[in-house]
Design a protein around this motif. Structure first.
Motif, PDB file in Angstrom:
ATOM      1  N   ALA A  22      34.089  20.234 -26.761  1.00  0.00           N
ATOM      2  CA  ALA A  22      34.140  18.782 -26.966  1.00  0.00           C
ATOM      3  C   ALA A  22      32.734  18.201 -27.111  1.00  0.00           C
ATOM      4  N   GLY A  23      31.812  18.653 -26.281  1.00  0.00           N
ATOM      5  CA  GLY A  23      30.447  18.129 -26.323  1.00  0.00           C
ATOM      6  C   GLY A  23      29.716  18.488 -27.598  1.00  0.00           C
ATOM      7  N   ILE A  24      29.871  19.715 -28.050  1.00  0.00           N
ATOM      8  CA  ILE A  24      29.228  20.148 -29.294  1.00  0.00           C
ATOM      9  C   ILE A  24      29.803  19.369 -30.478  1.00  0.00           C
ATOM     10  N   THR A  25      31.114  19.213 -30.486  1.00  0.00           N
ATOM     11  CA  THR A  25      31.762  18.456 -31.559  1.00  0.00           C
ATOM     12  C   THR A  25      31.272  17.014 -31.555  1.00  0.00           C
ATOM     13  N   ASP A  26      31.247  16.391 -30.381  1.00  0.00           N
ATOM     14  CA  ASP A  26      30.783  15.007 -30.276  1.00  0.00           C
ATOM     15  C   ASP A  26      29.340  14.862 -30.752  1.00  0.00           C
ATOM     16  N   LEU A  27      28.493  15.831 -30.413  1.00  0.00           N
ATOM     17  CA  LEU A  27      27.089  15.791 -30.829  1.00  0.00           C
ATOM     18  C   LEU A  27      26.961  15.838 -32.355  1.00  0.00           C
ATOM     19  N   LEU A  28      27.735  16.716 -32.989  1.00  0.00           N
ATOM     20  CA  LEU A  28      27.693  16.808 -34.447  1.00  0.00           C
ATOM     21  C   LEU A  28      28.205  15.532 -35.111  1.00  0.00           C
ATOM     22  N   VAL A  29      29.208  14.910 -34.514  1.00  0.00           N
ATOM     23  CA  VAL A  29      29.725  13.641 -35.047  1.00  0.00           C
ATOM     24  C   VAL A  29      28.666  12.555 -34.899  1.00  0.00           C
ATOM     25  N   ARG A  30      28.057  12.467 -33.719  1.00  0.00           N
ATOM     26  CA  ARG A  30      27.099  11.406 -33.430  1.00  0.00           C
ATOM     27  C   ARG A  30      25.783  11.561 -34.195  1.00  0.00           C
ATOM     28  N   VAL A  31      25.249  12.773 -34.222  1.00  0.00           N
ATOM     29  CA  VAL A  31      23.925  12.977 -34.813  1.00  0.00           C
ATOM     30  C   VAL A  31      23.988  13.176 -36.327  1.00  0.00           C
ATOM     31  N   LEU A  32      24.972  13.932 -36.790  1.00  0.00           N
ATOM     32  CA  LEU A  32      25.032  14.275 -38.214  1.00  0.00           C
ATOM     33  C   LEU A  32      26.184  13.619 -38.964  1.00  0.00           C
ATOM     34  N   ASN A  33      26.956  12.788 -38.255  1.00  0.00           N
ATOM     35  CA  ASN A  33      28.092  12.098 -38.863  1.00  0.00           C
ATOM     36  C   ASN A  33      29.098  13.072 -39.474  1.00  0.00           C
ATOM     37  N   LYS A  34      29.329  14.186 -38.778  1.00  0.00           N
ATOM     38  CA  LYS A  34      30.289  15.191 -39.256  1.00  0.00           C
ATOM     39  C   LYS A  34      31.704  14.804 -38.859  1.00  0.00           C
ATOM     40  N   ASN A  35      32.651  15.259 -39.627  1.00  0.00           N
ATOM     41  CA  ASN A  35      34.061  15.005 -39.364  1.00  0.00           C
ATOM     42  C   ASN A  35      34.541  15.974 -38.277  1.00  0.00           C
ATOM     43  N   PRO A  36      35.021  15.472 -37.147  1.00  0.00           N
ATOM     44  CA  PRO A  36      35.475  16.374 -36.085  1.00  0.00           C
ATOM     45  C   PRO A  36      36.666  17.235 -36.502  1.00  0.00           C
ATOM     46  N   ALA A  37      37.444  16.762 -37.466  1.00  0.00           N
ATOM     47  CA  ALA A  37      38.610  17.521 -37.916  1.00  0.00           C
ATOM     48  C   ALA A  37      38.221  18.808 -38.645  1.00  0.00           C
ATOM     49  N   SER A  38      36.986  18.842 -39.168  1.00  0.00           N
ATOM     50  CA  SER A  38      36.561  20.047 -39.888  1.00  0.00           C
ATOM     51  C   SER A  38      35.402  20.754 -39.189  1.00  0.00           C
ATOM     52  N   THR A  39      35.189  20.415 -37.915  1.00  0.00           N
ATOM     53  CA  THR A  39      34.122  21.038 -37.137  1.00  0.00           C
ATOM     54  C   THR A  39      34.703  22.180 -36.309  1.00  0.00           C
ATOM     55  N   HIS A  40      34.128  23.348 -36.473  1.00  0.00           N
ATOM     56  CA  HIS A  40      34.607  24.540 -35.778  1.00  0.00           C
ATOM     57  C   HIS A  40      33.578  24.988 -34.748  1.00  0.00           C
ATOM     58  N   VAL A  41      34.036  25.238 -33.536  1.00  0.00           N
ATOM     59  CA  VAL A  41      33.179  25.769 -32.471  1.00  0.00           C
ATOM     60  C   VAL A  41      33.847  27.033 -31.941  1.00  0.00           C
ATOM     61  N   VAL A  42      33.105  28.134 -31.964  1.00  0.00           N
ATOM     62  CA  VAL A  42      33.620  29.415 -31.488  1.00  0.00           C
ATOM     63  C   VAL A  42      32.754  29.861 -30.319  1.00  0.00           C
ATOM     64  N   ILE A  43      33.386  30.213 -29.218  1.00  0.00           N
ATOM     65  CA  ILE A  43      32.660  30.722 -28.056  1.00  0.00           C
ATOM     66  C   ILE A  43      32.966  32.205 -27.923  1.00  0.00           C
ATOM     67  N   GLU A  44      31.907  32.994 -27.872  1.00  0.00           N
ATOM     68  CA  GLU A  44      32.053  34.438 -27.681  1.00  0.00           C
ATOM     69  C   GLU A  44      31.547  34.808 -26.294  1.00  0.00           C
ATOM     70  N   ASP A  45      32.411  35.462 -25.524  1.00  0.00           N
ATOM     71  CA  ASP A  45      32.012  35.998 -24.226  1.00  0.00           C
ATOM     72  C   ASP A  45      31.455  37.397 -24.440  1.00  0.00           C
ATOM     73  N   ILE A  46      30.244  37.616 -23.975  1.00  0.00           N
ATOM     74  CA  ILE A  46      29.600  38.915 -24.091  1.00  0.00           C
ATOM     75  C   ILE A  46      29.487  39.500 -22.690  1.00  0.00           C
ATOM     76  N   ALA A  47      29.940  40.720 -22.522  1.00  0.00           N
ATOM     77  CA  ALA A  47      29.837  41.378 -21.217  1.00  0.00           C
ATOM     78  C   ALA A  47      28.361  41.519 -20.839  1.00  0.00           C
ATOM     79  N   PRO A  48      28.004  41.267 -19.568  1.00  0.00           N
ATOM     80  CA  PRO A  48      26.603  41.338 -19.154  1.00  0.00           C
ATOM     81  C   PRO A  48      25.936  42.685 -19.437  1.00  0.00           C
ATOM     82  N   GLU A  49      26.713  43.742 -19.482  1.00  0.00           N
ATOM     83  CA  GLU A  49      26.125  45.053 -19.789  1.00  0.00           C
ATOM     84  C   GLU A  49      25.849  45.220 -21.287  1.00  0.00           C
TER      85      GLU A  49
END
Length: 72
Positions: A22-49
């Motif tokens: 939500a925060g990343i999407t909001d930042l892109l909307v606020r700073v770059l005027n991007k459309n939240p409907a077409s904003t994709h955020v992917v989180i990858e969990d990487i094992a510490p090892e």
């Protein structure tokens, strides 16, 4: 269409990930005027090892109690 890929060592909760998305999407909307409907955020969990810093894995640094490596 913005695409943001966030890589984290495993450990963030589902609620934390939702807040990041939500925060990343909001930042892109606020700073770059991007459309939240077409904003994709992917989180990858990487094992510490599988993540290395300063020539060692995060798992090894955490096990050694390195204060410069966060727990999550």
């Amino acid at each position: 269409m913005p695409f943001v890929n966030v890589k984290l060592t495993a450990g963030a909760t589902a609620a934390q990930k939702e807040e990041l998305i939500a925060g990343i999407t909001d930042l892109l909307v606020r700073v770059l005027n991007k459309n939240p409907a077409s904003t994709h955020v992917v989180i990858e969990d990487i094992a510490p090892e599988n993540w290395g810093i300063r020539g060692q894995t995060v798992a090894a640094l955490r096990a050694a109690g390195d204060p410069g490596v966060s727990k999550g």
